[in-house]
Design an enzyme around this catalytic site. Sequence first.
Site, PDB file in Angstrom:
ATOM      1  N   ASP A 196       0.838  -1.191   0.000  1.00 54.37           N
ATOM      2  CA  ASP A 196       0.000   0.000   0.000  1.00 54.37           C
ATOM      3  C   ASP A 196       0.875   1.243   0.000  1.00 54.37           C
ATOM      4  OD1 ASP A 196       0.002   1.256   3.042  1.00 54.37           O
ATOM      5  OD2 ASP A 196       0.389  -0.900   3.009  1.00 54.37           O
ATOM      6  N   SER A 197       0.406   2.290  -0.678  1.00 54.79           N
ATOM      7  CA  SER A 197       1.083   3.588  -0.722  1.00 54.79           C
ATOM      8  C   SER A 197       2.539   3.410  -1.165  1.00 54.79           C
ATOM      9  CB  SER A 197       0.977   4.276   0.639  1.00 54.79           C
ATOM     10  OG  SER A 197       1.355   5.623   0.545  1.00 54.79           O
ATOM     11  N   ALA A 198       3.513   3.769  -0.315  1.00 53.72           N
ATOM     12  CA  ALA A 198       4.917   3.581  -0.684  1.00 53.72           C
ATOM     13  C   ALA A 198       5.209   2.109  -0.978  1.00 53.72           C
ATOM     14  CB  ALA A 198       5.821   4.084   0.434  1.00 53.72           C
TER      15      ALA A 198
END
Length: 354
Positions: A196-198
Amino acid sequence: MASPSRILILLPLLFLLLGSHCSTGAAARRQLLRAGDPSSQVKFDFSPFLIEYKNGRVKRLMGTNVVAASSDALTGVTSRDVTIDPSTGVAARLYLPSFRASTRVPVLVYFHGGAFVVESAFTPIYHAYLNTLAARAGVVAVSVNYRLAPEHPLPAAYDDSWAALKWVLASAAAGSGSDPWLSQYGDLSRLFLAGDSAGGNIAHNLALRAGEEGLDGGARIKGVALLDPYFQGRSPVGADSTDPAYLQSAARTWNFICAGRYPINHPYADPLLLPASSWQHLGASRVLVTVSGQDRLSPWQRAYYAALRGSAWPGEAELYETPGEGHVYFLTKLSSPQALAEMAKLVAFINRDD
């Protein structure tokens, strides 16, 4: 001339006034000293994640709490920690769901988010999420704990995650050095990356590297799940991409994460800048991209999906959108109907027969 008795009466008041004046002066001097003290001077304010001071001290404002590996009574998942590389401190938390002893299940390598600067594989939010995901998907999960910026700027997170992926492949093989959970229960023909995200950014870049360099033993990645991935840049893909203030802030942040090694218009941050020939080398058969409607990164996430679909990559791409929710909402609203629906999509993506 004042009488001795009057002087005695006034002395306590005089001492009080002098003490107050001295105290105020001392406070002012301390404030001036702090103003010149590098330990109190802010070099980069990356709130709400962290603050870096001019003397190099980093104060993380979130994502520092940890929980121990355990047997989770709620999900029936057992977890334990391993050190992958003692020289760098790269580690992982492995998750094993309850199933029949003879069963072989998919292997999921997961990369946590946190803007490359906070969180870990051991924080409560990721421990809860991986317990739930391992149980619902029926996978052996490996949650990677990579080094964080600014102490370890990019590409440290990419290199650590690549080392972890190679460790998973080696540990799933029979023989000395193998990991008992991965070698006994893992099915490398069903190898998945997710983040998720990074962590979604990492999963994409690892899949690209795997396609270009190949994986040990001829292993192949079945699928990659990019959950609200951290993609952004100067490409004109939405309203935010034409907002100078936003772009300036995004560029400063990215510069902080990678210590100025890569500009914001580098493919690490903005895959839309990849050469057309590079997309076809993405080393996965399937890709799932999730988008939260209120996520400011959503224009780049949708553009990534469109670029992948329009490229020469021979795989299959899916887009899953959740209206009205913010960036990686599913981590903090794990039991909400929206988060459960999104996890069901991820579980189906992993367990699809093809």
